[in-house]
Design a protein around this motif. Structure first.
Motif, PDB file in Angstrom:
ATOM      1  N   ALA A 159       0.832  -1.206   0.000  1.00 29.70           N
ATOM      2  CA  ALA A 159       0.000   0.000   0.000  1.00 29.70           C
ATOM      3  C   ALA A 159       0.865   1.253   0.000  1.00 29.70           C
ATOM      4  CB  ALA A 159      -0.919  -0.009   1.219  1.00 29.70           C
ATOM      5  N   LEU A 160       1.967   1.216   0.757  1.00 33.09           N
ATOM      6  CA  LEU A 160       2.890   2.353   0.762  1.00 33.09           C
ATOM      7  C   LEU A 160       3.488   2.567  -0.623  1.00 33.09           C
ATOM      8  CD1 LEU A 160       4.609   4.507   2.200  1.00 33.09           C
ATOM      9  CD2 LEU A 160       6.237   2.699   2.784  1.00 33.09           C
ATOM     10  N   ALA A 161       3.920   1.467  -1.269  1.00 35.20           N
ATOM     11  CA  ALA A 161       4.502   1.582  -2.602  1.00 35.20           C
ATOM     12  C   ALA A 161       3.480   2.084  -3.613  1.00 35.20           C
ATOM     13  CB  ALA A 161       5.055   0.225  -3.035  1.00 35.20           C
ATOM     14  N   SER A 162       2.235   1.635  -3.495  1.00 37.68           N
ATOM     15  CA  SER A 162       1.186   2.106  -4.406  1.00 37.68           C
ATOM     16  C   SER A 162       0.949   3.605  -4.230  1.00 37.68           C
ATOM     17  CB  SER A 162      -0.110   1.334  -4.157  1.00 37.68           C
ATOM     18  OG  SER A 162       0.034  -0.037  -4.482  1.00 37.68           O
ATOM     19  N   GLY A 163       1.004   4.059  -2.974  1.00 39.21           N
ATOM     20  CA  GLY A 163       0.859   5.491  -2.732  1.00 39.21           C
ATOM     21  C   GLY A 163       1.984   6.296  -3.353  1.00 39.21           C
ATOM     22  N   ILE A 164       3.209   5.788  -3.229  1.00 39.47           N
ATOM     23  CA  ILE A 164       4.363   6.462  -3.842  1.00 39.47           C
ATOM     24  C   ILE A 164       4.192   6.524  -5.360  1.00 39.47           C
ATOM     25  CG2 ILE A 164       6.842   6.252  -4.287  1.00 39.47           C
ATOM     26  CD1 ILE A 164       7.099   5.046  -1.469  1.00 39.47           C
ATOM     27  N   LEU A 165       3.791   5.381  -5.949  1.00 44.46           N
ATOM     28  CA  LEU A 165       3.594   5.337  -7.393  1.00 44.46           C
ATOM     29  C   LEU A 165       2.505   6.306  -7.825  1.00 44.46           C
ATOM     30  CD1 LEU A 165       4.066   4.009 -10.176  1.00 44.46           C
ATOM     31  CD2 LEU A 165       2.396   2.269  -9.519  1.00 44.46           C
ATOM     32  N   LEU A 166       1.396   6.334  -7.090  1.00 40.37           N
ATOM     33  CA  LEU A 166       0.280   7.208  -7.457  1.00 40.37           C
ATOM     34  C   LEU A 166       0.679   8.673  -7.325  1.00 40.37           C
ATOM     35  CD1 LEU A 166      -2.580   6.858  -8.450  1.00 40.37           C
ATOM     36  CD2 LEU A 166      -3.377   7.002  -6.095  1.00 40.37           C
ATOM     37  N   TYR A 167       1.497   9.000  -6.340  1.00 38.33           N
ATOM     38  CA  TYR A 167       1.973  10.377  -6.213  1.00 38.33           C
ATOM     39  C   TYR A 167       2.844  10.748  -7.408  1.00 38.33           C
ATOM     40  CZ  TYR A 167       4.232  14.520  -4.270  1.00 38.33           C
ATOM     41  OH  TYR A 167       4.701  15.795  -4.079  1.00 38.33           O
ATOM     42  N   GLY A 168       3.708   9.813  -7.820  1.00 41.59           N
ATOM     43  CA  GLY A 168       4.528  10.068  -9.001  1.00 41.59           C
ATOM     44  C   GLY A 168       3.674  10.252 -10.248  1.00 41.59           C
ATOM     45  N   ILE A 169       2.626   9.433 -10.380  1.00 43.35           N
ATOM     46  CA  ILE A 169       1.728   9.565 -11.528  1.00 43.35           C
ATOM     47  C   ILE A 169       1.053  10.942 -11.534  1.00 43.35           C
ATOM     48  CG2 ILE A 169      -0.472   8.729 -12.453  1.00 43.35           C
ATOM     49  CD1 ILE A 169       0.410   5.906 -11.696  1.00 43.35           C
ATOM     50  N   SER A 170       0.638  11.403 -10.353  1.00 41.77           N
ATOM     51  CA  SER A 170      -0.024  12.711 -10.275  1.00 41.77           C
ATOM     52  C   SER A 170       0.939  13.831 -10.668  1.00 41.77           C
ATOM     53  CB  SER A 170      -0.576  12.941  -8.868  1.00 41.77           C
ATOM     54  OG  SER A 170       0.474  13.061  -7.917  1.00 41.77           O
ATOM     55  N   LEU A 171       2.201  13.730 -10.268  1.00 43.46           N
ATOM     56  CA  LEU A 171       3.188  14.740 -10.658  1.00 43.46           C
ATOM     57  C   LEU A 171       3.409  14.738 -12.166  1.00 43.46           C
ATOM     58  CD1 LEU A 171       5.932  14.446  -7.878  1.00 43.46           C
ATOM     59  CD2 LEU A 171       4.471  16.419  -8.342  1.00 43.46           C
ATOM     60  N   VAL A 172       3.568  13.547 -12.731  1.00 47.78           N
ATOM     61  CA  VAL A 172       3.787  13.460 -14.176  1.00 47.78           C
ATOM     62  C   VAL A 172       2.588  14.026 -14.929  1.00 47.78           C
ATOM     63  CG1 VAL A 172       4.064  11.864 -16.105  1.00 47.78           C
ATOM     64  CG2 VAL A 172       5.363  11.498 -14.003  1.00 47.78           C
ATOM     65  N   TYR A 173       1.384  13.674 -14.471  1.00 51.45           N
ATOM     66  CA  TYR A 173       0.192  14.196 -15.132  1.00 51.45           C
ATOM     67  C   TYR A 173       0.097  15.716 -14.992  1.00 51.45           C
ATOM     68  CZ  TYR A 173      -4.679  15.413 -15.918  1.00 51.45           C
ATOM     69  OH  TYR A 173      -5.815  16.018 -16.359  1.00 51.45           O
ATOM     70  N   GLY A 174       0.425  16.215 -13.809  1.00 56.04           N
ATOM     71  CA  GLY A 174       0.329  17.653 -13.584  1.00 56.04           C
ATOM     72  C   GLY A 174       1.221  18.467 -14.497  1.00 56.04           C
ATOM     73  N   PHE A 175       2.411  17.936 -14.786  1.00 49.72           N
ATOM     74  CA  PHE A 175       3.356  18.704 -15.606  1.00 49.72           C
ATOM     75  C   PHE A 175       3.334  18.296 -17.075  1.00 49.72           C
ATOM     76  CE2 PHE A 175       5.052  19.353 -11.351  1.00 49.72           C
ATOM     77  CZ  PHE A 175       5.374  20.699 -11.379  1.00 49.72           C
ATOM     78  N   ALA A 176       2.821  17.089 -17.373  1.00 47.90           N
ATOM     79  CA  ALA A 176       2.742  16.677 -18.779  1.00 47.90           C
ATOM     80  C   ALA A 176       1.375  16.978 -19.372  1.00 47.90           C
ATOM     81  CB  ALA A 176       3.035  15.183 -18.903  1.00 47.90           C
ATOM     82  N   GLY A 177       0.340  17.055 -18.519  1.00 50.57           N
ATOM     83  CA  GLY A 177      -1.001  17.339 -19.014  1.00 50.57           C
ATOM     84  C   GLY A 177      -1.698  16.146 -19.627  1.00 50.57           C
ATOM     85  N   THR A 178      -1.131  14.970 -19.506  1.00 49.36           N
ATOM     86  CA  THR A 178      -1.726  13.759 -20.059  1.00 49.36           C
ATOM     87  C   THR A 178      -1.196  12.555 -19.296  1.00 49.36           C
ATOM     88  OG1 THR A 178      -1.990  12.410 -22.063  1.00 49.36           O
ATOM     89  CG2 THR A 178       0.102  13.541 -21.780  1.00 49.36           C
ATOM     90  N   THR A 179      -1.954  11.466 -19.354  1.00 47.58           N
ATOM     91  CA  THR A 179      -1.481  10.215 -18.747  1.00 47.58           C
ATOM     92  C   THR A 179      -1.082   9.193 -19.807  1.00 47.58           C
ATOM     93  OG1 THR A 179      -3.779   9.450 -18.597  1.00 47.58           O
ATOM     94  CG2 THR A 179      -2.831  10.483 -16.635  1.00 47.58           C
ATOM     95  N   LEU A 180      -1.270   9.535 -21.092  1.00 46.00           N
ATOM     96  CA  LEU A 180      -0.865   8.638 -22.173  1.00 46.00           C
ATOM     97  C   LEU A 180       0.652   8.616 -22.302  1.00 46.00           C
ATOM     98  CD1 LEU A 180      -3.521   9.602 -24.859  1.00 46.00           C
ATOM     99  CD2 LEU A 180      -3.345   7.400 -23.677  1.00 46.00           C
ATOM    100  N   PHE A 181       1.220   7.440 -22.535  1.00 42.43           N
ATOM    101  CA  PHE A 181       2.674   7.315 -22.608  1.00 42.43           C
ATOM    102  C   PHE A 181       3.260   8.176 -23.730  1.00 42.43           C
ATOM    103  CE2 PHE A 181       3.030   2.842 -20.505  1.00 42.43           C
ATOM    104  CZ  PHE A 181       2.594   3.407 -19.319  1.00 42.43           C
TER     105      PHE A 181
END
Length: 478
Positions: A159-181
């Motif tokens: 659960a801790l690792a999933s939270g870390i991953l999800l936080y990283g995903i939110s940062l990438v989305y925030g600055f990239a504007g998309t979740t598509l690779f």
């Protein structure tokens, strides 16, 4: 394109209903039907599921890379289901319940989504489906304290690792504007150095790789592995060490190459550190182990370090070497864990101490020979296929100009050879300690013989076609 996952999902739901109505009496039928479902999902890969391209607006990618990874995942999952009934019958008094194969199917469906992800949200959904099923599987023996402890540790740290991953995903989305690779790759390529977007994307990259590193069990996110491998039921441990490992590594490769390829210079540093740290710690920490399952846990950490050497190259040859190593690793590891299943005293209870293997060459010569083949192959001793796997990742690193990484990895592999050779010494030199039960089990015996043959020089027959397949699969990512 998504036919394999549809087959697995529909099969799991249908078998869940059968299990609910049939109870434990349906366990055997549900188990073998689950294997048939996995075979059907594997056959479905022969069509568009392995070469259909992009589906659902880029959320899902059906290419040969995912196809090869899914073949390994489905095969290892099927074997983990097949070897379970004998273990539970001997260990828990026929305590295997039909939920076991159903959970395996759901985990396999999640892993299929992971390796075909073309979007960060698809990645996360697949990862959580696999993880939630795995938490239950780790604690499947409810009356066993070690199994319950393994499930709890895996859940909390996962659960801790999933939270870390999800936080990283939110940062990438925030600055990239998309979740598509594809869009993320464009954002990394267009972010000017020193700009806020550049630093935001770099932080996101670090957190995403940290979350995936936990699933791969690489240093410094390896702490759960020895305890979970030791406490979980042995067939489940074999599943974690094979199917789960393949899906996590394939996911890391797809994210690194597909989403963050333009930032290769940044993530390569992370991968190189994780690779060397995993190789060294996995080798050194295994030396003092007395439990064979814990030893194989550190062996998995050590081997994923070698796999990351191929990923660090960041080239088609490097990705091909990763797939080749995974195919050989799955065979070696499953064979070794099935040998562990054979380690039972005369009362039929599991024996996991390495010292219990003493004199095995005199009491069970065929079993000792198979275990020796797996140990020599894991150590990378020629002419066994484990040597070819290590040679492939080192060659990819050298071709990419990563000479220090290749040299350090080669030198560190010598350390790991010690504890593999120690197991062989115990089997062939020490006096017999425990008389293993000789209950005939043709399924386990046949699987051990097949795995030993595949990693022996006989397996060289498959080197050329496997090399062509992995090379084509790697090119499908670029």
């Amino acid at each position: 394109m998504v036919l394999p996952e549809e087959i697995l999902s529909a099969g799991a739901i249908a078998l869940m209903l059968v299990a609910a109505w049939g109870g434990t009496a349906s366990t055997r039928a549900v188990s073998w039907t689950s294997v048939a479902v996995l075979v059907g999902a594997g056959i479905a890969l022969a069509g568009p599921a392995a070469q259909g391209g992009v589906a659902f607006g880029g959320l899902y990618r059906a290419d040969l890379f995912a196809g090869v990874a899914k073949v390994l995942i489905f095969a290892a999952t099927a074997i983990s289901i097949v070897i379970a009934p004998g273990f539970f019958r001997r260990t828990a008094g026929d305590d295997l319940r039909p939920e076991y194969p159903v959970l395996m199917l759901l985990a396999a469906a999640g892993m299929g989504m992971m390796v075909s992800a073309g979007d960060l949200l698809t990645l996360y959904v697949g990862l959580e489906l696999q993880s939630l099923a795995s938490y239950v599987l780790a604690s499947f023996m409810r009356r066993d304290r070690r199994s319950a402890e393994a499930g709890l540790k895996y859940f909390v740290l996962g659960a801790l690792a999933s939270g870390i991953l999800l936080y990283g995903i939110s940062l990438v989305y925030g600055f990239a504007g998309t979740t598509l690779f594809g869009g993320i790759a464009s954002a990394y390529a267009g972010a000017p150095h020193g700009a806020p977007a550049f630093y935001g994307l770099m932080f996101g990259l670090v957190f995403v790789f940290a979350g995936i590193a936990f699933k791969m069990a690489v240093v410094p996110f390896h702490m759960w592995t020895p305890d979970v491998y030791e406490g979980a039921p042995t067939p489940v441990t074999a599943f974690f060490a094979s199917s789960s490992k393949v899906s996590a590594v394939a996911l890391a490769v797809r994210v690194a190459i597909g989403a963050m390829g333009p930032a290769a210079g940044e993530w390569r540093q992370i991968v190189i550190f994780a690779a060397l740290a995993s190789i060294i710690l996995g080798a050194v920490a295994a030396i003092g182990q007395t439990n064979v399952k814990r030893l194989l846990a550190y062996s998995s950490i050590n081997n994923v370090g070698f796999i990351l050497v191929g990923l660090a190259a960041g080239t088609p040859a490097g990705v091909a070497s990763v797939l080749f190593y995974l195919a050989v690793y799955v065979t070696m590891t499953l064979g070794a864990f099935i040998v562990v299943l054979q380690m039972r005293d005369e009362a039929g209870q599991p024996v996991e101490a390495i010292d219990a293997l003493a004199g095995l060459s005199r009491t069970r010569p065929a079993l000792a020979a198979a275990m020796a083949i797996f140990m020599f192959s894991l150590a990378g001793i020629p002419p066994l296929l484990g040597f070819n796997a290590k040679l492939a990742v080192f060659q990819a690193a050298v071709d990419a100009g990563l000479y220090p990484l290749a040299v350090l990895g080669f030198v560190a592999s010598v350390i790991g050879a010690y504890y593999y050779l120690r197991v062989i010494k115990v089997m062939y030199v020490d006096a017999p300690a425990v008389t293993f039960a000789r209950e005939p089990n043709w399924v386990e015996g046949g699987l051990i013989a097949a795995a030993a043959a595949l990693v022996s020089p006989i397996g060289w027959i498959a080197l050329a076609p496997l090399g062509i397949l992995t090379a084509n699969a790697a090119r499908s990512l670029f």
